[in-house]
Motif scaffolding. Structure first.
Motif, PDB file in Angstrom:
ATOM      1  N   TYR A 284      99.303  22.423  37.883  1.00  0.00           N
ATOM      2  CA  TYR A 284      98.441  22.906  39.028  1.00  0.00           C
ATOM      3  C   TYR A 284      97.120  22.417  39.057  1.00  0.00           C
ATOM      4  O   TYR A 284      96.237  22.716  39.604  1.00  0.00           O
ATOM      5  CB  TYR A 284      98.358  24.444  38.732  1.00  0.00           C
ATOM      6  N   GLY A 285      96.850  21.329  38.378  1.00  0.00           N
ATOM      7  CA  GLY A 285      95.955  20.207  38.236  1.00  0.00           C
ATOM      8  C   GLY A 285      94.735  20.842  37.255  1.00  0.00           C
ATOM      9  O   GLY A 285      93.820  20.355  37.449  1.00  0.00           O
ATOM     10  N   ASN A 286      94.974  21.911  36.583  1.00  0.00           N
ATOM     11  CA  ASN A 286      94.104  22.443  35.447  1.00  0.00           C
ATOM     12  C   ASN A 286      94.161  21.519  34.130  1.00  0.00           C
ATOM     13  O   ASN A 286      95.145  21.152  33.887  1.00  0.00           O
ATOM     14  CB  ASN A 286      94.390  23.825  34.874  1.00  0.00           C
ATOM     15  N   MET A 287      93.053  21.155  33.810  1.00  0.00           N
ATOM     16  CA  MET A 287      92.822  20.353  32.517  1.00  0.00           C
ATOM     17  C   MET A 287      92.861  21.101  31.480  1.00  0.00           C
ATOM     18  O   MET A 287      92.234  22.155  31.285  1.00  0.00           O
ATOM     19  CB  MET A 287      91.465  19.386  32.744  1.00  0.00           C
ATOM     20  N   TYR A 288      93.568  20.682  30.394  1.00  0.00           N
ATOM     21  CA  TYR A 288      93.585  21.476  28.926  1.00  0.00           C
ATOM     22  C   TYR A 288      93.623  20.478  27.768  1.00  0.00           C
ATOM     23  O   TYR A 288      93.973  19.254  28.075  1.00  0.00           O
ATOM     24  CB  TYR A 288      94.490  22.524  29.073  1.00  0.00           C
ATOM     25  N   LEU A 289      93.263  20.959  26.536  1.00  0.00           N
ATOM     26  CA  LEU A 289      93.243  20.098  25.316  1.00  0.00           C
ATOM     27  C   LEU A 289      94.854  20.377  24.773  1.00  0.00           C
ATOM     28  O   LEU A 289      95.219  21.517  24.697  1.00  0.00           O
ATOM     29  CB  LEU A 289      92.411  20.628  24.214  1.00  0.00           C
ATOM     30  N   LYS A 290      95.500  19.284  24.232  1.00  0.00           N
ATOM     31  CA  LYS A 290      96.693  19.220  23.525  1.00  0.00           C
ATOM     32  C   LYS A 290      96.706  18.303  22.572  1.00  0.00           C
ATOM     33  O   LYS A 290      95.924  17.355  22.592  1.00  0.00           O
ATOM     34  CB  LYS A 290      97.784  19.275  24.433  1.00  0.00           C
ATOM     35  N   THR A 291      97.632  18.265  21.557  1.00  0.00           N
ATOM     36  CA  THR A 291      97.582  17.142  20.661  1.00  0.00           C
ATOM     37  C   THR A 291      98.775  16.228  21.277  1.00  0.00           C
ATOM     38  O   THR A 291      99.697  16.683  22.220  1.00  0.00           O
ATOM     39  CB  THR A 291      98.138  17.595  19.253  1.00  0.00           C
ATOM     40  N   GLU A 292      98.793  14.957  21.078  1.00  0.00           N
ATOM     41  CA  GLU A 292      99.879  13.928  21.597  1.00  0.00           C
ATOM     42  C   GLU A 292     101.267  14.413  21.292  1.00  0.00           C
ATOM     43  O   GLU A 292     102.138  14.152  21.973  1.00  0.00           O
ATOM     44  CB  GLU A 292      99.733  12.617  21.009  1.00  0.00           C
ATOM     45  N   SER A 293     101.395  14.991  19.914  1.00  0.00           N
ATOM     46  CA  SER A 293     102.767  15.331  19.731  1.00  0.00           C
ATOM     47  C   SER A 293     103.065  16.761  20.176  1.00  0.00           C
ATOM     48  O   SER A 293     104.056  17.393  19.651  1.00  0.00           O
ATOM     49  CB  SER A 293     103.187  15.423  18.274  1.00  0.00           C
ATOM     50  N   GLY A 294     102.130  17.509  20.696  1.00  0.00           N
ATOM     51  CA  GLY A 294     102.272  18.923  21.138  1.00  0.00           C
ATOM     52  C   GLY A 294     103.184  19.343  22.253  1.00  0.00           C
ATOM     53  O   GLY A 294     103.374  20.626  22.413  1.00  0.00           O
TER      54      GLY A 294
END
Length: 44
Positions: A20-30
């Motif tokens: 939906y175009g929302n930015m969020y943090l995650k880990t590469e292996s997440g």
């Protein structure tokens, strides 16, 4: 660049964009769900 240690393994924290175009943090292996970040202990 930032990283976290999850179960003794260091993983990079990245900015992802949802369908939906929302930015969020995650880990590469997440994968799709940022469970690595959610499993970290709470900061005080």
């Amino acid at each position: 660049m930032f990283y976290v240690s999850v179960n003794g393994e260091s993983v990079w924290v990245i900015v992802a964009t949802s369908q939906y175009g929302n930015m969020y943090l995650k880990t590469e292996s997440g994968g799709e769900q940022p469970n690595n970040l959610l499993s970290l202990p709470e900061c005080s």
